[in-house]
Write an enzyme that holds these catalytic residues in place. Structure first.
Site, PDB file in Angstrom:
ATOM      1  N   CYS A   1       7.353   9.343  -6.023  1.00 31.63           N
ATOM      2  CA  CYS A   1       7.866   7.981  -5.832  1.00 31.63           C
ATOM      3  C   CYS A   1       8.538   7.486  -7.117  1.00 31.63           C
ATOM      4  CB  CYS A   1       6.706   7.056  -5.453  1.00 31.63           C
ATOM      5  SG  CYS A   1       7.118   5.308  -5.604  1.00 31.63           S
TER       6      CYS A   1
ATOM      7  N   LYS B   1      -2.262   7.286   4.547  1.00 34.74           N
ATOM      8  CA  LYS B   1      -2.957   6.587   3.460  1.00 34.74           C
ATOM      9  C   LYS B   1      -4.461   6.481   3.712  1.00 34.74           C
ATOM     10  CE  LYS B   1       1.163   3.840   2.643  1.00 34.74           C
ATOM     11  NZ  LYS B   1       1.852   2.576   2.929  1.00 34.74           N
TER      12      LYS B   1
ATOM     13  N   VAL C   1       2.601   1.845  -3.191  1.00 37.89           N
ATOM     14  CA  VAL C   1       2.473   2.285  -4.582  1.00 37.89           C
ATOM     15  C   VAL C   1       3.782   1.919  -5.271  1.00 37.89           C
ATOM     16  CG1 VAL C   1       0.927   4.217  -4.093  1.00 37.89           C
ATOM     17  CG2 VAL C   1       3.397   4.619  -4.153  1.00 37.89           C
TER      18      VAL C   1
ATOM     19  N   GLU D   1       4.191  -4.109  -7.295  1.00 42.34           N
ATOM     20  CA  GLU D   1       5.621  -4.366  -7.592  1.00 42.34           C
ATOM     21  C   GLU D   1       5.959  -3.794  -8.969  1.00 42.34           C
ATOM     22  OE1 GLU D   1       8.135  -5.748  -5.892  1.00 42.34           O
ATOM     23  OE2 GLU D   1       6.992  -6.428  -4.142  1.00 42.34           O
ATOM     24  N   SER D   2       6.721  -2.709  -8.996  1.00 38.33           N
ATOM     25  CA  SER D   2       6.962  -1.994 -10.255  1.00 38.33           C
ATOM     26  C   SER D   2       7.463  -2.907 -11.376  1.00 38.33           C
ATOM     27  CB  SER D   2       7.934  -0.832 -10.033  1.00 38.33           C
ATOM     28  OG  SER D   2       9.216  -1.267  -9.630  1.00 38.33           O
TER      29      SER D   2
END
Lengths: 244, 244
Positions: A28, A55, A68, A81-82
């Site tokens: 990801c 999951k 993720v 939230e990256s």
């Protein structure tokens, strides 16, 4: 970071005992953003990999939408939230700061990160369409990259962040690492070397950074993963299995 | 802030001479976010209103995608994207800070601002559908508001930001100001008073804040605007004309 991906039925790992824990997925790009920041800032963390196709039931208690990356803090709080996670890390851990300390430069870099989404979205459209010509998307990728090429020329530095990678460099890197895949699925002329001289030089420099090297995978691995994903059986544990 | 909206053919206003200039639209909730922050932080600024249905040709030189809000700085640089603009303002002008100074609390508030988008998106779907039943959207609005009601209960403060409105309060306010419109177009039970006691009390308090009052419009005005928008002739200058 190459631990097996937990899936439906997998037992929940024990609490992480005062260490940051990143719920992630090896393939990801958004999770890789957080890994790049943790590694660049030399922050200690554990990784729990999540199979996004199947999951674990308990995962929704960690990340409210089951996504993720999600970062579990020492006190049990979980952020997701990256971009919100990386901003948090950069504010909380002051050493090796990645955002510019000048509010205007930081805002401009955040706008460029947003702008890069246009490249990312076009890239996904190209990769998800088989055997179709993607003129609009090819153009969106080409225009986007051209503007990043110009930006690097204007800054006149090795990295967007100066003499070392900053937040903007790290936030766009995961898709740049995967850009070779486009040659397989998009227009063969899309990534013509002479159009993006600075960007290619930047890319080479990025691959030499120890903190970038840690999570890096080669194009063959990305392509193999993409093929497994397209076949409906994403092989998240590919690297683990290949090193067995 | 009630100046006439410039349109195709309108002349470009003279440079703003060392003052912040906000390109805005009187009925745009994203523009209102920036106005709320400028007013809460007591920062001086000019407003140039843009007709979004018929944009002045020169506007694309200011905002690359022709969007409002866009903030022109003293040095001629232009920032866009409401959340990036307000974060910039909060970092650049240190007085009356709106974000929490604790990185974790700030990250949690930013997640809640993101989460509020689910309410906003459902709200737009309800408002854009005429005479249709919107059960999914009604539920999304109701669940979203319920979680904000709980959050206020957990914090035990008058505002999300404590004893005065903080960034989270201001970022969700524009849609809360417009919430009465939902009664006209959505399920009549959607905004039942007894379900959102704290939120209604919060809303009342918000309307009493001088910095919130400045940009506030009443529900009748919002409804009248929405009707003009739905008829394909958005009456951006409604307030200006009515006070002539």
């Amino acid at each position: 970071m190459n631990s097996p991906h937990l899936h439906k039925g997998s037992r929940q790992p024990a609490a992480s005992r005062g260490k940051l824990r990143l719920y992630s997925n090896r393939f990801c790009p958004y999770s890789q953003r957080v890994i790049l920041v943790l590694d660049a800032k030399k922050i200690a963390y554990d990784v729990v990999n999540i199979n996004l196709y199947s999951k674990p039931e308990w995962y929704y208690d960690k990340s409210p939408f089951g996504k993720v990356p999600a970062l579990e803090l020492e006190n049990g709080d979980v952020l997701y939230e990256s971009l919100i996670i990386v901003d948090y890390l950069d504010e909380k851990y002051r050493a090796h700061h990645l955002h510019s300390q000048d509010p205007l430069q930081k805002a401009k870099d955040r706008l460029l990160i947003e702008q890069f989404n246009r490249v990312v979205n076009a890239m996904y459209k190209i990769l998800s369409s088989i055997g179709r010509v993607n003129l609009d998307e090819d153009e969106a990728v080409a225009n986007g990259l051209a503007s990043f090429e110009r930006e690097l020329a204007n800054r006149g530095t090795h990295f967007y962040g100066g003499n070392k990678p900053g937040m903007l460099d790290l936030m766009i890197w995961p898709w740049c690492e995967r850009s070779e895949i486009l040659k397989l699925f998009g227009n063969a002329n899309l990534l013509k070397k002479d159009k993006y001289k600075r960007l290619l030089e930047w890319s080479r420099r990025m691959t030499e950074e120890p903190s970038v090297k840690r999570s890096m995978m080669d194009s063959d691995t990305h392509i193999k993963y993409l093929q497994s994903y397209r076949a409906g059986r994403p092989d998240y544990d590919m690297i683990l299995n290949s090193t067995d």
